[in-house]
Design a protein around this motif. Sequence first.
Motif, PDB file in Angstrom:
ATOM      1  N   ALA A 124      35.770  34.018  42.528  1.00  0.00           N
ATOM      2  CA  ALA A 124      35.990  32.573  42.626  1.00  0.00           C
ATOM      3  C   ALA A 124      36.952  32.271  43.769  1.00  0.00           C
ATOM      4  O   ALA A 124      37.907  33.015  44.014  1.00  0.00           O
ATOM      5  N   SER A 125      36.714  31.181  44.469  1.00  0.00           N
ATOM      6  CA  SER A 125      37.564  30.830  45.617  1.00  0.00           C
ATOM      7  C   SER A 125      39.006  30.564  45.202  1.00  0.00           C
ATOM      8  O   SER A 125      39.916  30.678  46.023  1.00  0.00           O
ATOM      9  N   THR A 126      39.230  30.229  43.933  1.00  0.00           N
ATOM     10  CA  THR A 126      40.588  29.964  43.441  1.00  0.00           C
ATOM     11  C   THR A 126      41.286  31.224  42.940  1.00  0.00           C
ATOM     12  O   THR A 126      42.458  31.171  42.590  1.00  0.00           O
ATOM     13  N   ALA A 127      40.577  32.348  42.882  1.00  0.00           N
ATOM     14  CA  ALA A 127      41.180  33.603  42.415  1.00  0.00           C
ATOM     15  C   ALA A 127      42.244  34.060  43.399  1.00  0.00           C
ATOM     16  O   ALA A 127      42.087  33.942  44.617  1.00  0.00           O
ATOM     17  N   SER A 128      43.310  34.599  42.873  1.00  0.00           N
ATOM     18  CA  SER A 128      44.421  35.061  43.696  1.00  0.00           C
ATOM     19  C   SER A 128      43.968  36.111  44.706  1.00  0.00           C
ATOM     20  O   SER A 128      44.429  36.121  45.848  1.00  0.00           O
ATOM     21  N   ARG A 129      43.042  36.978  44.298  1.00  0.00           N
ATOM     22  CA  ARG A 129      42.577  38.038  45.188  1.00  0.00           C
ATOM     23  C   ARG A 129      41.885  37.464  46.422  1.00  0.00           C
ATOM     24  O   ARG A 129      41.870  38.077  47.485  1.00  0.00           O
ATOM     25  N   GLY A 172      42.708  37.638  50.484  1.00  0.00           N
ATOM     26  CA  GLY A 172      41.609  37.603  51.435  1.00  0.00           C
ATOM     27  C   GLY A 172      40.639  38.753  51.257  1.00  0.00           C
ATOM     28  O   GLY A 172      40.027  39.217  52.215  1.00  0.00           O
ATOM     29  N   LEU A 173      40.499  39.224  50.023  1.00  0.00           N
ATOM     30  CA  LEU A 173      39.654  40.389  49.750  1.00  0.00           C
ATOM     31  C   LEU A 173      38.174  40.002  49.718  1.00  0.00           C
ATOM     32  O   LEU A 173      37.819  38.878  49.378  1.00  0.00           O
ATOM     33  N   PRO A 174      37.296  40.949  50.041  1.00  0.00           N
ATOM     34  CA  PRO A 174      35.859  40.671  49.999  1.00  0.00           C
ATOM     35  C   PRO A 174      35.368  40.538  48.554  1.00  0.00           C
ATOM     36  O   PRO A 174      36.054  40.947  47.619  1.00  0.00           O
ATOM     37  N   ASP A 175      34.184  39.962  48.411  1.00  0.00           N
ATOM     38  CA  ASP A 175      33.596  39.811  47.081  1.00  0.00           C
ATOM     39  C   ASP A 175      33.358  41.168  46.426  1.00  0.00           C
ATOM     40  O   ASP A 175      33.079  42.154  47.109  1.00  0.00           O
TER      41      ASP A 175
END
Length: 133
Positions: A28-33, A38-41
């Motif tokens: 999710a775009s709101t996830a801290s990761r 800036g981690l990949p999916d």
Amino acid sequence: MAEETRLLRAEAKYWLKDYDGAAAELNASTASRKQKGGLPDVIANASALRDAIHYEYAIEIDGAGGTFVPFSFMRRNDLLQGGTPTQFPIPQIQLELIGEPVYTFGGNESAGEKGKFGELGTARDNGWKPASK
């Protein structure tokens, strides 16, 4: 707190084999990761999700302080170092009051030991950090 809830939802979906749902929680775009890291999916398969959930717990939750949440996560995912007690011991005074013998458990030599009622008393040594023998 919000990130811990997101990780719990992702983990629940993982255990229900809803890999797409678990990946959606982590990606999710709101996830801290995603926002901070800036981690990949994460790919929606069991192995990638298990690794990502473990990593996210280590980064987001372990750093928040306390020991119970990381311990319980590692316990339910069989990631504890071998011989780690998986249950809290009964205090000596309580055992003495009910006439039960005082006991000890844990340690490398006890890895995988069963408890009084057949439950796992100490971790089996399947964890991320093997017990030194």
